[in-house]
Design a protein around this motif. Structure first.
Motif, PDB file in Angstrom:
ATOM      1  N   MET A 123       0.781  -6.090  13.255  1.00  0.00           N
ATOM      2  CA  MET A 123       1.564  -4.852  13.270  1.00  0.00           C
ATOM      3  C   MET A 123       1.765  -4.266  11.876  1.00  0.00           C
ATOM      4  SD  MET A 123       2.038  -3.814  16.250  1.00  0.00           S
ATOM      5  CE  MET A 123       3.186  -2.502  15.823  1.00  0.00           C
ATOM      6  N   LEU A 124       1.629  -5.093  10.831  1.00  0.00           N
ATOM      7  CA  LEU A 124       1.678  -4.534   9.474  1.00  0.00           C
ATOM      8  C   LEU A 124       0.401  -3.718   9.230  1.00  0.00           C
ATOM      9  CD1 LEU A 124       2.633  -4.070   6.591  1.00  0.00           C
ATOM     10  CD2 LEU A 124       1.980  -6.431   6.031  1.00  0.00           C
ATOM     11  N   MET A 180      -1.325  -2.283  11.580  1.00  0.00           N
ATOM     12  CA  MET A 180      -1.159  -1.055  12.378  1.00  0.00           C
ATOM     13  C   MET A 180      -0.200  -0.095  11.667  1.00  0.00           C
ATOM     14  SD  MET A 180       0.032  -0.563  16.361  1.00  0.00           S
ATOM     15  CE  MET A 180      -0.252   0.985  17.242  1.00  0.00           C
ATOM     16  N   GLY A 181       0.822  -0.642  11.025  1.00  0.00           N
ATOM     17  CA  GLY A 181       1.763   0.196  10.265  1.00  0.00           C
ATOM     18  C   GLY A 181       1.071   0.911   9.118  1.00  0.00           C
ATOM     19  N   ILE A 182       0.166   0.184   8.447  1.00  0.00           N
ATOM     20  CA  ILE A 182      -0.611   0.790   7.353  1.00  0.00           C
ATOM     21  C   ILE A 182      -1.511   1.889   7.921  1.00  0.00           C
ATOM     22  CG2 ILE A 182      -2.500   0.316   5.721  1.00  0.00           C
ATOM     23  CD1 ILE A 182      -1.098  -2.448   5.221  1.00  0.00           C
TER      24      ILE A 182
END
Lengths: 150, 157
Positions: A60-61, A63-65
């Motif tokens: 999810m990090l 995906m956050g990026i």
């Protein structure tokens, strides 16, 4: 130039976005910010039990990026859908071996418009995206849908 | 192994307050910036957010993930309730559908539902299976408006 539906075409590319090399500190910050405290992302003694050499970044990090990459181009407000499939694990850089570990921890997000269409009375685009590290190892693939002004 | 009788299982209804500081922390984490001044001001500055058309400071596209980790007993609560082995857990897919603005000060309510569980044979390894669990959460604001639908696919390798 402000993005609008009429001046965007199928095949257009999203501006390339390159992350900072991910460090364990980035992982810990994301853990605290998201509430995802899976020890896989910060505790070396846990990952060793799984036979892994080091902690890995939260999917999810990444995906956050990718979300950061998208909203650097398309207004957040225009997003209608954001979908990713996780394809590979991302290891952070090691401070005692930056020379050999920075590339694996640096994420590049690219995207290409694949569709223009009308839905719910809105002019929408679909843009396929990919996130890879410096060795072209794919971390996620996916797409977003955005509604654009004319 | 995931417990298939859990298809249709619904976690208790939960609410979270969407807080300014949490938004800023999340936005800084995904932008890899140390200070709020360096991130998109719609995540920190009310005036900038209003100028961009939001009623107030808004959230990054993947902020909805925090709902899952701050409700239902967090990651361990979800994993234990579903009978998933944490050491074998991978995140397969994630999807967000956006229906309305979410801003600082909103109260978001929802419940995590198990909408599917299935197996797939591992590539090139007949007789060995991966287990998939699909969770869906519809998040509504304090006015009852659907704002985000999130779908997460968990994989046990």
């Amino acid at each position: 130039m402000k993005l609008n539906y009429d001046n965007i075409n199928v095949g257009d590319e999203m501006p390339v976005y390159v992350s900072q090399p991910l460090t364990r500190t980035d992982l810990v910050k994301y853990a605290g910010a998201s509430g995802d405290f899976n020890p896989l992302h910060h505790d070396n003694t846990f990952v060793k039990l799984l036979g892994m050499e080091r902690v890995i970044a939260h999917g999810m990090l990444i995906m956050g990026i990718a979300g950061e990459a998208i909203t650097a181009w398309i207004d957040n407000k225009n997003l209608r859908k954001f979908n990713v499939r996780f394809a590979g694990m991302t290891e952070p850089a090691d401070f005692d071996d930056l020379e050999n570990t920075t590339k694996r921890a640096t994420i590049t997000v690219t995207g290409k418009v694949v569709k223009k269409y009308e839905e719910n009375g809105e002019k929408r685009i679909q843009c396929d995206i990919t996130a890879q590290n410096g060795f072209d190892s794919t971390k996620l693939t996916g797409f977003f849908i955005a509604a654009l002004p004319r | 192994m995931a417990d298939k009788s859990k298809i249709g299982y619904e976690f208790p209804v939960c609410s979270i307050d969407v807080e300014k500081t949490k938004i800023a922390d999340f936005a800084m984490a995904v932008a890899q910036k140390d200070v709020p001044e360096k991130i998109n001001p719609i995540y920190t500055n009310e005036e900038a957010a209003k100028k961009a058309g939001y009623p107030g400071i808004t959230i990054p596209p993947t902020f909805g993930t925090t709902f899952m980790f701050r409700t239902g007993g967090g990651l361990m609560g979800v994993v234990n309730a579903l009978g998933i082995n944490l050491g074998k857990l991978l995140h397969g897919e994630e999807e967000y559908e956006y229906f309305g603005d979410v801003c600082a000060g909103d109260v978001i309510t929802g419940r995590i539902k198990v909408i599917d569980m299935y197996q797939k044979e591992r590539k090139g390894k007949s007789g060995r299976f991966m287990e998939f669990t699909v969770l869906e959460t519809e998040m509504r604001n304090q006015r009852g408006e659907l704002v985000i639908r999130a779908r997460s696919t968990m994989v046990e390798r």
